[in-house]
Design an enzyme around this catalytic site. Structure first.
Site, PDB file in Angstrom:
ATOM      1  N   SER A 144     -12.183  -8.937  -6.520  1.00 43.27           N
ATOM      2  CA  SER A 144     -11.696  -8.082  -7.597  1.00 43.27           C
ATOM      3  C   SER A 144     -12.712  -7.872  -8.715  1.00 43.27           C
ATOM      4  O   SER A 144     -12.555  -6.949  -9.517  1.00 43.27           O
ATOM      5  CB  SER A 144     -10.403  -8.653  -8.186  1.00 43.27           C
ATOM      6  OG  SER A 144     -10.652  -9.861  -8.870  1.00 43.27           O
ATOM      7  N   LYS A 198     -10.822 -12.211 -14.794  1.00 45.38           N
ATOM      8  CA  LYS A 198     -10.945 -10.766 -15.001  1.00 45.38           C
ATOM      9  C   LYS A 198     -11.763 -10.535 -16.273  1.00 45.38           C
ATOM     10  O   LYS A 198     -12.152 -11.464 -16.969  1.00 45.38           O
ATOM     11  CB  LYS A 198      -9.574 -10.110 -15.167  1.00 45.38           C
ATOM     12  CG  LYS A 198      -8.567 -10.396 -14.066  1.00 45.38           C
ATOM     13  CD  LYS A 198      -8.860  -9.682 -12.766  1.00 45.38           C
ATOM     14  CE  LYS A 198      -7.800 -10.011 -11.722  1.00 45.38           C
ATOM     15  NZ  LYS A 198      -8.099  -9.412 -10.409  1.00 45.38           N
TER      16      LYS A 198
END
Length: 278
Positions: free
Chosen positions: A42, A119
């Site tokens: 990701s 993230k």
């Protein structure tokens, strides 16, 4: 008899040594740094599957999330950090708290399932965030994007979970080259980083998210292959992340393994030792 006493003493000393080693390691991990091995794609191409890094837990101070989960499925042990450091939980605050900067790469505790995610923070408290045609807009203004060529990787199973990458150039066979468009994205504070594009998908166009006070909005750099704050908070979706759920900042890759285990030293990526993260 004397020999038995000496043996018992040696065993007891060994137990004490192991115990205190575990205590010291636990304190070190709780207060200073937490090891983290990247399990998914990701955050490509900033972070690759198999990157190993230490998260700086001193960057934002301490909350209940600073304590590690203790999960040993083979022994039936599953102790959430909340049960260990619940006394630090409350009012979305932190001890010795420091604020993240927009663009920081952060490990945080998922608000529902307790899993650690990594993230990039793009939305600060009070910001509005929206995606329009795959372009990030912050407070109504599009971020600056600059084409940066193509990111390529071999279509093969990656990491301990054996995941295969998604490709912009369609379905390719094992061993073929998988391509993604790469862009340099510059956030309002001037921080630049790479992002990848694979295809048009549902979160390329969104409504307007308004980040609540005391919360942050996170996105993965591999925009079309990231479960992040664009998805409403559920057991899978991330939603807005409370301040107290931040664990620490990722600053540098220590080493990286392209294989199924970090112990397979012959699969280590020689160009990623101590690589600084942007």
């Amino acid at each position: 008899m004397a020999g038995e006493g000496k043996t018992s003493s040696t065993i007891w000393e060994t137990i004490k040594t192991v115990f205190w080693a575990l205590v010291i390691a636990g304190i070190f991990r709780t207060i200073f740094f937490q090891p983290f091995w990247i399990p998914s794609g990701s955050m490509k191409d900033t972070l690759l599957i198999g990157d190993f890094l230490f998260v700086n837990k001193m960057a934002y101070g301490y909350s209940y999330a600073s304590c590690p989960n203790v999960r040993l499925p083979s022994f039936g042990i599953d102790i959430d950090a909340q049960k260990i450091c619940g006394f630090l939980d409350g009012d979305n605050t932190r001890l010795l708290g420091g604020e993240p900067e927009r663009g920081d790469i952060i490990v945080f505790r998922h608000p529902v399932n307790g899993t650690d995610y990594i993230k990039r923070v793009v939305g600060m408290p009070g910001d509005t965030v929206q995606m329009r045609d795959g372009v990030l807009h912050i407070n109504g203004t599009a971020v600056e994007l600059e084409p940066a060529g193509t990111f390529t990787e071999v279509m093969e199973r990656q990491g301990p979970l054996g995941r295969t990458p998604q490709c912009e150039n369609g379905a390719v066979g094992m061993g073929a080259i998988c391509e993604k468009s790469r862009f340099i994205e510059t956030l309002p504070n001037g921080l630049s980083h790479n992002i990848l594009n694979i295809t048009r998908q549902r979160y390329d166009n969104t409504g307007i998210y308004t980040v609540p006070e005391g919360h942050y909005f996170f996105m993965g750099d591999n925009r079309d292959n990231s479960t992040d704050s664009r998805a409403p908070l559920t057991a899978q979706g991330v939603g807005y992340v409370p301040y107290e759920n931040l664990i620490g900042r990722a600053d540098r890759v220590i080493f990286s393994s392209a294989g199924r285990s970090m112990l397979f030293f012959w699969t280590w990526r020689g160009d990623r030792f101590f690589e600084k993260l942007d």
